[in-house]
Design an enzyme around this catalytic site. Structure first.
Site, PDB file in Angstrom:
ATOM      1  N   TYR A  92       0.909  -1.342   0.107  1.00 16.82           N
ATOM      2  CA  TYR A  92       0.122  -0.259  -0.029  1.00 16.82           C
ATOM      3  C   TYR A  92       0.680   1.352   0.051  1.00 16.82           C
ATOM      4  CZ  TYR A  92      -3.746  -3.256   1.050  1.00 16.82           C
ATOM      5  OH  TYR A  92      -4.531  -4.284   0.877  1.00 16.82           O
ATOM      6  N   HIS A  94      -8.591   1.790  -6.004  1.00 20.80           N
ATOM      7  CA  HIS A  94      -7.853   0.915  -5.145  1.00 20.80           C
ATOM      8  C   HIS A  94      -6.259   1.295  -5.189  1.00 20.80           C
ATOM      9  CE1 HIS A  94     -11.293  -2.033  -4.493  1.00 20.80           C
ATOM     10  NE2 HIS A  94     -11.382  -1.597  -5.685  1.00 20.80           N
ATOM     11  N   LEU A  95      -5.622   1.339  -4.100  1.00 17.39           N
ATOM     12  CA  LEU A  95      -4.003   1.698  -3.998  1.00 17.39           C
ATOM     13  C   LEU A  95      -3.507   0.758  -4.743  1.00 17.39           C
ATOM     14  CD1 LEU A  95      -4.401   2.819  -0.343  1.00 17.39           C
ATOM     15  CD2 LEU A  95      -3.596   4.286  -2.168  1.00 17.39           C
ATOM     16  N   SER A  96      -3.756  -0.498  -4.540  1.00 14.77           N
ATOM     17  CA  SER A  96      -3.069  -1.718  -4.986  1.00 14.77           C
ATOM     18  C   SER A  96      -3.798  -2.034  -6.192  1.00 14.77           C
ATOM     19  CB  SER A  96      -2.974  -2.777  -3.952  1.00 14.77           C
ATOM     20  OG  SER A  96      -4.190  -3.459  -3.815  1.00 14.77           O
ATOM     21  N   ARG A 141      -9.547 -11.035  -4.178  1.00 18.73           N
ATOM     22  CA  ARG A 141      -9.479  -9.662  -4.499  1.00 18.73           C
ATOM     23  C   ARG A 141      -9.888  -9.174  -5.785  1.00 18.73           C
ATOM     24  NH1 ARG A 141      -7.265  -7.521   0.347  1.00 18.73           N
ATOM     25  NH2 ARG A 141      -5.614  -9.110   1.120  1.00 18.73           N
ATOM     26  N   ASN A 168     -12.992   4.060  -2.022  1.00 16.97           N
ATOM     27  CA  ASN A 168     -12.054   2.950  -2.059  1.00 16.97           C
ATOM     28  C   ASN A 168     -12.850   2.206  -0.940  1.00 16.97           C
ATOM     29  OD1 ASN A 168     -10.154   1.028  -1.484  1.00 16.97           O
ATOM     30  ND2 ASN A 168      -8.546   2.427  -1.403  1.00 16.97           N
ATOM     31  N   HIS A 172     -14.876  -6.637  -2.027  1.00 17.48           N
ATOM     32  CA  HIS A 172     -15.081  -8.061  -2.254  1.00 17.48           C
ATOM     33  C   HIS A 172     -16.111  -8.920  -1.554  1.00 17.48           C
ATOM     34  CE1 HIS A 172     -11.203  -6.633  -3.629  1.00 17.48           C
ATOM     35  NE2 HIS A 172     -10.824  -6.402  -2.551  1.00 17.48           N
TER      36      HIS A 172
HETATM   37  C1  DQA Z   1      -7.438  -1.964  -1.265  1.00 17.01           C
HETATM   38  C2  DQA Z   1      -7.559  -3.273  -1.964  1.00 17.01           C
HETATM   39  C3  DQA Z   1      -8.474  -4.280  -1.008  1.00 17.01           C
HETATM   40  O1  DQA Z   1      -8.402  -5.618  -1.436  1.00 17.01           O
HETATM   41  C4  DQA Z   1      -8.067  -4.327   0.505  1.00 17.01           C
HETATM   42  O2  DQA Z   1      -8.991  -5.147   1.103  1.00 17.01           O
HETATM   43  C5  DQA Z   1      -7.918  -3.058   0.888  1.00 17.01           C
HETATM   44  C6  DQA Z   1      -7.372  -1.919   0.041  1.00 17.01           C
HETATM   45  C7  DQA Z   1      -6.543  -1.069  -1.992  1.00 17.01           C
HETATM   46  O3  DQA Z   1      -6.593   0.106  -1.862  1.00 17.01           O
HETATM   47  O4  DQA Z   1      -5.737  -1.752  -2.776  1.00 17.01           O
HETATM   48  O5  DQA Z   1      -8.369  -2.686   2.234  1.00 17.01           O
HETATM   49  O6  DQA Z   1      -8.905  -1.614  -1.696  1.00 17.01           O
END
Ligand code: DQA
Length: 162
Positions: A29, A106-108, A117, A80, A86
């Protein structure tokens, strides 16, 4: 005389565990805190002419309450949903109810991660999804939202959208 459109209010909503950014799995992240992401959003919103309402909660119910309240009070939602992406049909239902433009961030890059995911309920209602670009994704989402709202405003003026 052309009326000056009111400053559109955009909600930026953040789901569970995003308050832990900075210490939470930095390899995935990054190191930016949520406060830093909020500051980035505030600067971007100011240049785009948007009023920013930035929030985070660990509670699914609170997030749904905020989404419901956005109907009639906000112009659009950047979200976000974190882990709720999910799992939460209820969050999807609330977003559908608002009839507002939604951009998911989503950050990732959730598609490069564990299979659970790869599916997001929220994507079903989102106009667009940004994943994998870190905090920059929030700025890009605000830019896209400003574009969507401007196009909508133009269509309303022409009488093609009510
Ligand atoms: C997230 C990705 C999700 O899978 C994870 O549960 C998060 C952060 C992201 O910003 O990448 O809490 O939403």
């Amino acid at each position: 005389m052309a009326r000056k459109p009111a400053t559109p209010r955009v909600l930026v909503l953040n789901g569970p565990n995003l308050n832990m950014l900075g210490v939470r799995d930095p390899a995935v992240y990054g190191t930016a805190t949520l406060a830093e992401i909020e500051a980035l959003c505030a600067a971007r919103a100011a240049t785009l002419g948007l009023a920013l309402d930035f929030r985070q909660t660990n509670s699914e119910g609170t997030l749904i309450d905020w989404v419901q309240a956005a109907r009639g009070s906000a112009a659009g939602i950047v979200i976000n949903p974190a882990g709720l992406s999910h799992s939460s049909v209820s969050l999807l239902d609330a977003l559908l109810l608002t009839e507002l433009p939604v951009i998911e961030v989503h950050l990732s890059n959730i598609h490069r991660r564990e299979p659970f995911r790869h599916h997001s309920y929220v994507s079903q209602v989102a106009t667009g999804v940004i994943a994998g670009l870190g905090p920059r994704g929030y700025g890009l989402a605000l830019e896209a939202m400003a574009g969507l709202l401007a196009a909508r405003e133009k269509a309303t003026e022409k009488g093609t959208v009510r």
